[in-house]
Design an enzyme around this catalytic site. Structure first.
Site, PDB file in Angstrom:
ATOM      1  N   ASN A 210     -39.917  12.003  43.120  1.00 39.47           N
ATOM      2  CA  ASN A 210     -40.743  12.982  42.402  1.00 39.47           C
ATOM      3  C   ASN A 210     -41.590  12.249  41.363  1.00 39.47           C
ATOM      4  O   ASN A 210     -41.555  11.030  41.263  1.00 39.47           O
ATOM      5  CB  ASN A 210     -39.847  14.056  41.757  1.00 39.47           C
ATOM      6  N   LYS A 289     -37.183   0.376  59.871  1.00 39.38           N
ATOM      7  CA  LYS A 289     -38.301   1.297  59.608  1.00 39.38           C
ATOM      8  C   LYS A 289     -38.429   2.306  60.765  1.00 39.38           C
ATOM      9  O   LYS A 289     -38.430   1.908  61.936  1.00 39.38           O
ATOM     10  CB  LYS A 289     -39.587   0.468  59.484  1.00 39.38           C
ATOM     11  N   PRO A 306     -24.861  14.928  44.512  1.00 36.00           N
ATOM     12  CA  PRO A 306     -23.968  15.401  43.452  1.00 36.00           C
ATOM     13  C   PRO A 306     -24.791  15.827  42.247  1.00 36.00           C
ATOM     14  O   PRO A 306     -25.850  15.249  41.983  1.00 36.00           O
ATOM     15  CB  PRO A 306     -23.120  14.169  43.116  1.00 36.00           C
ATOM     16  N   ILE A 308     -25.179  15.500  38.616  1.00 34.57           N
ATOM     17  CA  ILE A 308     -24.645  14.532  37.644  1.00 34.57           C
ATOM     18  C   ILE A 308     -24.254  15.220  36.340  1.00 34.57           C
ATOM     19  O   ILE A 308     -23.136  15.065  35.840  1.00 34.57           O
ATOM     20  CB  ILE A 308     -25.692  13.424  37.377  1.00 34.57           C
ATOM     21  N   VAL A 309     -25.176  16.017  35.784  1.00 39.81           N
ATOM     22  CA  VAL A 309     -24.898  16.613  34.465  1.00 39.81           C
ATOM     23  C   VAL A 309     -23.760  17.632  34.573  1.00 39.81           C
ATOM     24  O   VAL A 309     -22.915  17.735  33.668  1.00 39.81           O
ATOM     25  CB  VAL A 309     -26.193  17.205  33.839  1.00 39.81           C
ATOM     26  N   PHE A 324     -31.788  19.187  30.841  1.00 41.45           N
ATOM     27  CA  PHE A 324     -33.170  19.642  30.802  1.00 41.45           C
ATOM     28  C   PHE A 324     -33.343  20.633  31.940  1.00 41.45           C
ATOM     29  O   PHE A 324     -32.634  20.537  32.943  1.00 41.45           O
ATOM     30  CB  PHE A 324     -34.144  18.468  31.015  1.00 41.45           C
ATOM     31  N   LYS A 338     -29.154  27.877  34.244  1.00 42.40           N
ATOM     32  CA  LYS A 338     -28.623  26.512  34.427  1.00 42.40           C
ATOM     33  C   LYS A 338     -27.645  26.150  33.306  1.00 42.40           C
ATOM     34  O   LYS A 338     -26.643  25.477  33.544  1.00 42.40           O
ATOM     35  CB  LYS A 338     -29.769  25.494  34.464  1.00 42.40           C
TER      36      LYS A 338
HETATM   37  O1  PMT Z   1     -40.021  11.661  33.086  1.00 40.26           O
HETATM   38  P1  PMT Z   1     -41.242  12.353  32.525  1.00 40.26           P
HETATM   39  O2  PMT Z   1     -42.493  12.092  33.323  1.00 40.26           O
HETATM   40  O3  PMT Z   1     -41.418  12.049  31.061  1.00 40.26           O
HETATM   41  O4  PMT Z   1     -41.013  13.935  32.649  1.00 40.26           O
HETATM   42  C1  PMT Z   1     -39.988  14.547  31.914  1.00 40.26           C
HETATM   43  C2  PMT Z   1     -39.246  15.575  32.751  1.00 40.26           C
HETATM   44  C3  PMT Z   1     -40.177  16.732  33.092  1.00 40.26           C
HETATM   45  C4  PMT Z   1     -38.699  14.948  34.037  1.00 40.26           C
HETATM   46  C5  PMT Z   1     -38.039  16.057  31.859  1.00 40.26           C
HETATM   47  O5  PMT Z   1     -38.534  16.629  30.682  1.00 40.26           O
HETATM   48  C6  PMT Z   1     -37.176  17.056  32.612  1.00 40.26           C
HETATM   49  O6  PMT Z   1     -37.414  18.254  32.649  1.00 40.26           O
HETATM   50  N1  PMT Z   1     -36.073  16.530  33.246  1.00 40.26           N
HETATM   51  C7  PMT Z   1     -35.203  17.334  34.130  1.00 40.26           C
HETATM   52  C8  PMT Z   1     -35.830  17.434  35.492  1.00 40.26           C
HETATM   53  C9  PMT Z   1     -34.952  18.212  36.455  1.00 40.26           C
HETATM   54  O7  PMT Z   1     -34.515  17.647  37.438  1.00 40.26           O
HETATM   55  O8  PMT Z   1     -34.683  19.467  36.113  1.00 40.26           O
HETATM   56  P2  PMT Z   1     -33.769  20.478  36.979  1.00 40.26           P
HETATM   57  O9  PMT Z   1     -34.081  21.809  36.374  1.00 40.26           O
HETATM   58  O10 PMT Z   1     -34.001  20.294  38.438  1.00 40.26           O
HETATM   59  O11 PMT Z   1     -32.289  20.035  36.657  1.00 40.26           O
HETATM   60  C10 PMT Z   1     -31.534  20.575  35.585  1.00 40.26           C
HETATM   61  C11 PMT Z   1     -30.677  19.507  34.932  1.00 40.26           C
HETATM   62  O12 PMT Z   1     -29.714  19.028  35.872  1.00 40.26           O
HETATM   63  C12 PMT Z   1     -31.453  18.309  34.438  1.00 40.26           C
HETATM   64  O13 PMT Z   1     -30.863  17.902  33.237  1.00 40.26           O
HETATM   65  C13 PMT Z   1     -31.203  17.252  35.520  1.00 40.26           C
HETATM   66  O14 PMT Z   1     -31.210  15.927  35.000  1.00 40.26           O
HETATM   67  C14 PMT Z   1     -29.799  17.632  35.971  1.00 40.26           C
HETATM   68  N2  PMT Z   1     -29.508  17.292  37.366  1.00 40.26           N
HETATM   69  C15 PMT Z   1     -30.177  17.894  38.392  1.00 40.26           C
HETATM   70  C16 PMT Z   1     -29.829  17.614  39.698  1.00 40.26           C
HETATM   71  C17 PMT Z   1     -28.780  16.709  39.938  1.00 40.26           C
HETATM   72  N3  PMT Z   1     -28.419  16.403  41.179  1.00 40.26           N
HETATM   73  N4  PMT Z   1     -28.140  16.113  38.931  1.00 40.26           N
HETATM   74  C18 PMT Z   1     -28.487  16.399  37.640  1.00 40.26           C
HETATM   75  O15 PMT Z   1     -27.896  15.841  36.716  1.00 40.26           O
END
Ligand code: PMT
Length: 408
Positions: A210, A289, A306, A308-309, A324, A338
């Site tokens: 992404n 490839k 998985p 992670i958070v 986030f 969330k």
């Molecule tokens: O990196 P930049 O270009 O500065 O941009 C910043 C950002 C937009 C990436 C950042 O501010 C942000 O929003 N990060 C979270 C992006 C995200 O994956 O959001 P989500 O809503 O899909 O996930 C929610 C939370 O779960 C996030 O804290 C994410 O890190 C966490 N997650 C999600 C999926 C996963 N498999 N494991 C996780 O830990």
């Protein structure tokens, strides 16, 4: 002085004999790693030339509010947002009076009105002018507005008088400026931060990923270091240098990010997940490839990664856990979902449908959401926002410790 590294400082110079010392101050701030942009009032240019300050700062000096050329380069609002801090040295009695009465009648006063960065003044004037009731009232008004006053010092003055009103020496001003960037709110704490994207390999040369640049996570790491924390930055592939004093662990995939996050997790007090982790990865990684076939449509089979958070928040002895939420619609509602589903202590919601904030931009605008509150932080540079976010996270973390002490 390390705290000045990469800091964006506007040095405002107003009319006074001490303006010659601003040249040395500019040099000291630059040597300490700050990016300095100089703004001069008309009377300041009577005491020192803009050319000197341009040579020392490495940028053209800003002088006029309504100058089309400057506005086309970096307009005054942009400049006000750019600053991490505005230092006005020397600050004359006239400038202090204009600022205290909320005027915006030249570039420097306008910047002070338009910025949300901290403002510091180093007064410099004759001792009688400093002692004057009007000046003292103006200074008190500025202090009530949380503006820091550096000095003045006391001693022999250019006019021959002796007393208070001398501008502090440049070395002292640089030291006081550096001190503005440390809150000590996380001294002795260990903070883990995930940042950037993950890459989920399809074959040896292709992957799913992404647009995350890592800027938000890296800014948080810098702010946490400044607040006194020990920081482990678990970073996906990004084009950013490791911030000074941060322990960076570079990873590629979500699985690697999870393993690096769980390593020594018992030492972690606060876990902040700013990474944009791929929700899915290919079920299998091709050894070679993948060749283009004759089919028009190719099917990919993906399996969930998985979370992670959520894994960290689900640990028995979990750290204070902050996520986030990157949303393109119903930002607050989805973020609250969330927060609950992943059992987080806080979630920071950002709207990633906008191109001027969020993914890969230098700025962001967020809402910090807890179980009971939502607090919006307006658009600012990621570095400025990170400082504010770390202060809020530190405060909520401290509050959570107090609550758990009371319930034990
Ligand atoms: O990196 P930049 O270009 O500065 O941009 C910043 C950002 C937009 C990436 C950042 O501010 C942000 O929003 N990060 C979270 C992006 C995200 O994956 O959001 P989500 O809503 O899909 O996930 C929610 C939370 O779960 C996030 O804290 C994410 O890190 C966490 N997650 C999600 C999926 C996963 N498999 N494991 C996780 O830990």
């Amino acid at each position: 002085m390390q705290r000045l590294t990469n800091k964006q400082i506007i040095l405002g110079i107003t009319g006074g004999i001490a303006a010659y010392k601003s040249a040395e101050l500019t040099r000291l701030l630059k040597t300490a790693g700050a990016d300095v942009r100089v703004v001069m009032t008309a009377s300041a240019t009577e005491f020192i030339t803009p050319l000197t300050l341009q040579a020392l700062s490495g940028h053209p000096v800003h002088q006029h509010l309504l100058d089309p050329e400057s506005e086309a380069g970096m307009g005054h609002i942009e400049l006000a947002k750019w600053a991490d801090l505005i230092l006005i040295a020397p600050a004359s009695a006239n400038f202090i009076a204009r600022m205290a009465s909320g005027q915006g009648n030249d570039l420097l006063t306008t910047l002070c009105l338009a910025t949300d960065a901290p403002i510091c003044l180093a007064p410099a004037m004759n001792q009688a002018m400093w002692r004057d009731t009007g000046t003292q009232e103006n200074v008190a008004r500025l202090q009530q507005r949380a503006i820091s006053i550096f000095g003045p010092g006391s001693g022999e003055q250019a006019c021959g008088d002796t007393g208070p009103g001398r501008m502090l020496e440049p070395t002292e001003l640089a030291r006081l400026t550096a001190n503005q960037f440390s809150s000590h709110s996380l001294t002795g704490k260990t903070v883990y931060i995930t940042a950037g994207p993950t890459r989920e390999a399809l074959d040896p040369v292709r992957y799913i990923s992404n647009h995350s640049s890592g800027k938000m996570g890296y800014a948080l790491a810098e702010a946490a270091i400044e607040a006194g924390a020990r920081v482990k930055l678990i970073s996906g592939p990004v084009n950013l240098p490791a911030p000074a004093r941060v322990d960076r662990v570079s990873v590629e995939s979500a699985e690697e990010m999870l393993q690096a996050s769980l390593k020594d997790i018992e030492q972690c007090d606060i876990f902040i997940a700013a990474a944009a982790v791929a929700d899915y990865r290919p079920t299998a990684v091709a050894e070679h490839k993948i060749k283009k076939g004759s089919e028009e449509i190719m099917e990919l089979h993906l399996v969930k990664n998985p979370d992670i958070v959520a894994t960290v928040a689900g640990l028995e002895d979990k750290p204070f856990t902050v996520g986030f939420a990157a949303e393109t619609q119903d930002v607050l509602a989805y973020a609250r979902g969330k927060l609950e589903r992943k059992k987080l202590d806080l979630i920071i919601a950002n709207d990633v449908s906008r191109s001027d904030i969020g993914f890969n931009s230098d700025e962001n605008a967020v809402t910090v959401i807890s179980a009971t509150e939502a607090d919006t932080l307006p658009q600012a540079s990621k570095r400025q926002l990170a400082v504010r976010l770390i202060e809020r996270i530190a405060a909520q973390y401290q509050a959570s410790l107090t609550t758990s002490d009371l319930t034990e």
